[in-house]
Design an enzyme around this catalytic site. Structure first.
Site, PDB file in Angstrom:
ATOM      1  N   HIS A  43     -12.759 -40.418  16.213  1.00 18.60           N
ATOM      2  CA  HIS A  43     -12.991 -39.919  14.855  1.00 18.60           C
ATOM      3  C   HIS A  43     -11.673 -39.990  14.084  1.00 18.60           C
ATOM      4  CE1 HIS A  43     -15.227 -36.751  12.216  1.00 18.60           C
ATOM      5  NE2 HIS A  43     -14.331 -37.408  11.490  1.00 18.60           N
ATOM      6  N   GLU A  70     -16.789 -42.210  14.446  1.00 17.26           N
ATOM      7  CA  GLU A  70     -17.232 -41.183  13.513  1.00 17.26           C
ATOM      8  C   GLU A  70     -16.282 -41.113  12.327  1.00 17.26           C
ATOM      9  OE1 GLU A  70     -18.961 -37.969  16.797  1.00 17.26           O
ATOM     10  OE2 GLU A  70     -17.090 -37.558  15.717  1.00 17.26           O
ATOM     11  N   HIS A 190     -20.844 -31.381  19.017  1.00 13.51           N
ATOM     12  CA  HIS A 190     -19.928 -30.367  18.498  1.00 13.51           C
ATOM     13  C   HIS A 190     -20.072 -29.074  19.296  1.00 13.51           C
ATOM     14  CE1 HIS A 190     -16.870 -29.654  15.371  1.00 13.51           C
ATOM     15  NE2 HIS A 190     -17.136 -28.385  15.633  1.00 13.51           N
TER      16      HIS A 190
END
Length: 243
Positions: A43, A70, A190
């Site tokens: 990410h 991401e 998450h």
């Protein structure tokens, strides 16, 4: 079987704290694959405070499993994704200075923007996923944007797990069922951990993929990376169909 994609951002955070190349982010990605992970997630953020754009370019040609990038689809992120062509791109509505992801897209308000970005990635042959909150309406709106999958933002589940896991999972089951009814693939991520992952997967066994970084890397400090990845994979073995 639901795939485990290991997010290696925290490995890069540790490296960047001292400079140099220790730990080696590329080697960590390759080791995660060797130890059984079916994917690697990164990410990159605009300030490159953990994963750098150069890391993404270096990692991509060396991987044998799936690669998931991401991020918030700002212009330079879009250019990076189209350049390296990962297996999957996950669109996350992060602000530039955001510490970590803390909400999903409003796919109703942002439908035009998301539809355009997704179209560009799909033309390049890249599977797309939209990061959304566990709301059936948002899942259905994401489907209208043309995405292949949605990724459920699971922090609310993780934070409510200890107090009442049955209550915490309810909105995620509803959102997961909405994804299945609309024909979307389903990812989740998450704050999933060894404490709460098995139950999540047990209740939603049709998950395509979970993306886990922070908890997994923390566990690896004590258990070692090989044993930790195997423990997470154990949580994703075919579960019972009822909680």
């Amino acid at each position: 079987m639901t795939k485990l994609s290991v997010n290696i951002n925290k490995v890069a955070t540790l490296r960047n704290a001292r400079g140099g190349n220790n730990p080696d982010v590329l080697q960590a990605a390759l080791d995660c694959e060797k130890f059984g992970a079916q994917g690697i997630t990164v990410h990159p953020r605009p300030d490159e405070r953990h994963i750098r754009y150069s890391d993404v370019r270096e990692i991509r040609p060396r991987l044998k499993t799936e690669f998931n990038i991401e991020g918030n689809p700002i212009d330079k992120y879009i250019d990076l994704v189209l350049e390296v062509k990962p297996t999957q791109v996950t669109l996350v509505p992060d602000a530039d200075n955001q510490l970590t992801s803390n909400h999903g897209w409003d796919a109703v308000v942002n439908k035009g923007f998301l539809t355009d970005v997704i179209g560009r990635f799909k033309e390049a042959g890249i599977r797309t996923s939209i990061f959304v909150d566990a709301e059936p309406g948002m899942v259905e709106a994401a489907a209208q944007c043309g995405t292949d999958r949605v990724e459920l933002y699971t922090e609310p589940y993780a934070s409510g797990y200890a107090a009442d896991r049955e209550e915490a999972i309810k909105p995620f089951i509803a959102a997961a069922e909405a994804a299945r009814e609309t024909g979307l693939g389903l990812n989740a991520g998450h704050d999933l951990s060894l404490e709460n992952l098995y139950y999540f997967h047990r209740c939603i066994p049709w998950l395509d993929e979970v993306s886990i970084g922070h908890a997994l890397i923390c566990d690896a400090l004590y258990m070692g990376l090989d044993a930790t990845i195997k423990a997470y994979l154990k949580c994703l073995e075919q579960p019972l169909l009822t909680p």
